[in-house]
Design an enzyme around this catalytic site. Structure first.
Site, PDB file in Angstrom:
ATOM      1  N   GLU A   1     -28.920 -76.303 -17.319  1.00  0.00           N
ATOM      2  CA  GLU A   1     -27.892 -77.094 -17.998  1.00  0.00           C
ATOM      3  C   GLU A   1     -27.360 -76.319 -19.216  1.00  0.00           C
ATOM      4  O   GLU A   1     -26.211 -76.463 -19.599  1.00  0.00           O
ATOM      5  CB  GLU A   1     -28.460 -78.454 -18.426  1.00  0.00           C
ATOM      6  CG  GLU A   1     -27.400 -79.525 -18.507  1.00  0.00           C
ATOM      7  CD  GLU A   1     -27.960 -80.927 -18.661  1.00  0.00           C
ATOM      8  OE1 GLU A   1     -27.766 -81.734 -17.734  1.00  0.00           O
ATOM      9  OE2 GLU A   1     -28.585 -81.219 -19.692  1.00  0.00           O
TER      10      GLU A   1
ATOM     11  N   HIS B   1     -47.701 -70.510  -0.465  1.00  0.00           N
ATOM     12  CA  HIS B   1     -47.597 -70.790   0.975  1.00  0.00           C
ATOM     13  C   HIS B   1     -46.263 -71.438   1.319  1.00  0.00           C
ATOM     14  O   HIS B   1     -46.076 -71.881   2.443  1.00  0.00           O
ATOM     15  CB  HIS B   1     -48.761 -71.686   1.409  1.00  0.00           C
ATOM     16  CG  HIS B   1     -50.079 -71.042   1.148  1.00  0.00           C
ATOM     17  ND1 HIS B   1     -50.717 -70.258   2.083  1.00  0.00           N
ATOM     18  CD2 HIS B   1     -50.838 -71.006   0.033  1.00  0.00           C
ATOM     19  CE1 HIS B   1     -51.844 -69.794   1.550  1.00  0.00           C
ATOM     20  NE2 HIS B   1     -51.941 -70.231   0.309  1.00  0.00           N
TER      21      HIS B   1
ATOM     22  N   LYS C   1     -20.447 -87.478 -13.102  1.00  0.00           N
ATOM     23  CA  LYS C   1     -20.507 -88.852 -13.616  1.00  0.00           C
ATOM     24  C   LYS C   1     -19.163 -89.540 -13.411  1.00  0.00           C
ATOM     25  O   LYS C   1     -19.088 -90.693 -12.996  1.00  0.00           O
ATOM     26  CB  LYS C   1     -20.841 -88.853 -15.117  1.00  0.00           C
ATOM     27  CG  LYS C   1     -22.287 -88.545 -15.435  1.00  0.00           C
ATOM     28  CD  LYS C   1     -22.525 -88.738 -16.931  1.00  0.00           C
ATOM     29  CE  LYS C   1     -23.904 -88.257 -17.332  1.00  0.00           C
ATOM     30  NZ  LYS C   1     -24.131 -88.261 -18.777  1.00  0.00           N
TER      31      LYS C   1
END
Ligand code: F6P
Length: 536
Positions: free
Chosen positions: A323, A352, A454
């Site tokens: 961010e 793994h 948003k």
């Protein structure tokens, strides 16, 4: 190249990072970068306006105060370690009273459960901190008198599951939101409000808030006389808010020594203010990462934490770095394409999962190892001598293999997961982010890209509500494009996306559309596209 802090026994090893040479660290170019980055830290800590970009949609035009909250000195009035500890003591006293059963519900019951409701920085930091002390089985391991739950995101399945399990009468929800208006957090607060109302209880004794003064959440909390309302400053960014009430309230419920956490942050900050590059661990890290990306192009940062207690640390760093550094404008308003991709997890497990590609595949990453030197206990293990020694073998084996495969890595060794050391860990990465942003000439403290999503979500809400009213009048038959056109709107990528989503969701979740009770929605897949029918 290694850095060692005798006070905390912290070791930063750059031995696996071959771009860091004495020549690089002693070069004029590095000296110049370091000087400007440290000047930026000085400006930040002096309370100057640094969250600013010469582009109208990018700039918040404010100071950035997260470093001030743990400084012994107080260059900005009311913001210092002492001020933070004073707030912490107040919060701790009030929450201790809940934990000790001195503060009860109006019906005289002890509180049994707390839900932390927040998103992004108002969630990742608290979660990371609690897990760093107890592991992710914290309700089982910690022996705390109150069970802890986290709610983030908007997932009706989680709401449903949690709300059905808890006894509302003995639960408190702590809504945590700097802005006080984040849709996800507000949605969960609203759902909690409705649930508490449905039981006939008052909301106030079952709610707390952490927010900025005067926010929508603050007003709501005041109106309903929340059990506790705690404040953070507007100058604190969400992703760096762990040192404020956002971290304090969960720490108090989890009985974590938050003053120690703040002191650890302050200790690291003192080291990362040093002008000598080799004595400044954040500068070493930032120079290493910057130089490698300059020479080889951008690289993903894979954070491998060899401790279950650090299960959420990579996730936390993901927001902090991505961010802050993912930007398309420089501070001066010129275009930029910047970022630092972060992913990772707990080392032994990830070995793994994605290490095959890291070791043998694309050369698009470098690895950060984070682990603790001391073990709280150990068990026999035939192969390695002990389980702890086996873990060490996994770390060193992976490092050796990375070197053999020509991949770079950096290792941070902290002594043990004390709050002090976790504070140091967070502060180190915050400073690296500040330095990298300065090297790249970008503003680390805004996040206009998140705003895009948003706003688009708000547009979808409006479309969905308009569409519900539209369908309620006479039903609908046709494709998504027909649906858009029928409502007098132009067909575009966005309107088609919203129409498809609305109509498909209606077929799957009719109960969510109360105005359409009595309608039956179905869809057919013909020639690669859906056609819908909604009728009474
Ligand atoms: O604390 P708030 O205001 O609810 O914001 C939550 C998150 O949303 C953002 O503003 C955008 O993702 C983050 O920076 C922040 O951590």
């Amino acid at each position: 190249m290694k850095f060692f802090d005798p006070k905390s026994e912290f070791v930063l090893s750059l031995d696996g990072f071959e771009t860091v040479t004495d020549e690089l660290l002693e070069s004029q170019a590095t000296a110049f970068l370091a000087k400007s980055a440290l000047a930026m830290v000085e400006k930040i800590e002096a309370g100057e306006v640094v969250n600013t970009t010469a582009h109208p949609t990018e700039s918040e035009d404010r100071a950035v105060d997260h470093y001030n909250h743990r400084m012994e000195a107080s260059p900005v009035a009311g913001k210092s370690l002492a001020d933070s500890i004073a707030q912490w003591n107040t919060i701790k006293t009030e929450i201790d009273a809940i934990l000790d059963g001195k503060t009860t519900t109006p019906e005289g019951k002890r509180y049994t459960d707390v839900i932390f409701n927040g998103l992004g920085g108002s969630f990742l930091g608290p979660l990371m901190l609690v897990i760093s002390q107890y592991g992710d089985e914290f309700n089982f391991e910690s022996g705390l008198p109150v069970r802890i739950h986290f709610m983030s995101n908007t997932d009706p399945d989680t709401y449903h599951l949690l709300f059905n399990k808890l006894d509302v009468a003995t639960t408190v929800m702590v809504s945590m939101s700097k802005s006080g208006s984040t849709a996800e957090t507000k949605g969960a607060t609203d759902a909690w409000t409705a649930l508490v109302a449905s039981t006939g209880l008052e909301l106030g004794p079952h709610s707390m808030a952490v927010t900025t003064p005067g926010s929508m959440l603050d007003k709501f909390a005041q109106e309903h006389k929340f059990l506790g309302i705690y404040y953070m400053a507007t100058e604190t960014g969400g992703r760096t808010s762990i040192g404020t009430a956002i971290g304090m309230v969960p720490a108090a419920f989890a009985r974590i020594d938050f003053a120690d956490f703040l002191r650890g942050q302050g200790h690291m900050d003192a080291m990362t203010r040093r002008p000598e590059i080799k004595q400044n661990p954040a500068m070493l890290l930032a120079v290493a990462i910057h130089q490698m990306t300059l020479m080889q192009g951008s690289k993903n940062m894979i954070v491998l934490c060899y401790s279950d207690f650090l299960k959420e640390f990579a996730h936390y760093l993901q927001q902090l770095y991505m961010e802050s550094l993912g930007k398309n404008y420089h501070v001066d308003g010129t275009p930029a394409v910047e970022g630092q991709t972060v992913f990772g997890g707990v080392g032994t497990g990830e070995q793994h999962a994605f290490m095959q590609q890291v070791q043998k595949g694309l050369r698009d990453c470098f690895v950060r190892f984070v682990h603790f030197a001391k073990r709280s206990g150990d068990l026999d293990n035939a192969k390695a001598g002990s389980v702890g020694r086996q873990l060490l073998a996994f770390i060193k084996g992976t490092e050796a293999a990375l070197h053999q495969n020509g991949k770079e890595f950096i290792t941070c060794t902290y002594d043990e997961p004390t709050p002090f050391n976790i504070g140091m860990m967070v502060a180190l990465e915050e400073r690296v982010v500040t330095f990298l942003a300065c090297f790249k000439g970008i503003n680390a403290y805004d996040q206009p890209g998140v705003q895009d999503g948003k706003l688009a979500a708000d547009a979808m809400n409006t479309f969905s509500k308009d569409s519900e009213d539209f369908v309620a009048k006479a039903g609908f038959k046709g494709t998504a494009d027909d649906f858009v056109t029928a409502q007098g709107k132009a067909v575009s990528f966005e309107t088609r996306l919203m129409a498809e989503a609305f109509l498909s969701d209606l077929t799957k979740n009719p109960a969510s559309y109360k105005a359409l009770a009595g309608f039956k929605a179905s869809r057919q897949f013909v020639d690669g596209a859906f056609s819908y029918s909604v009728e009474k």
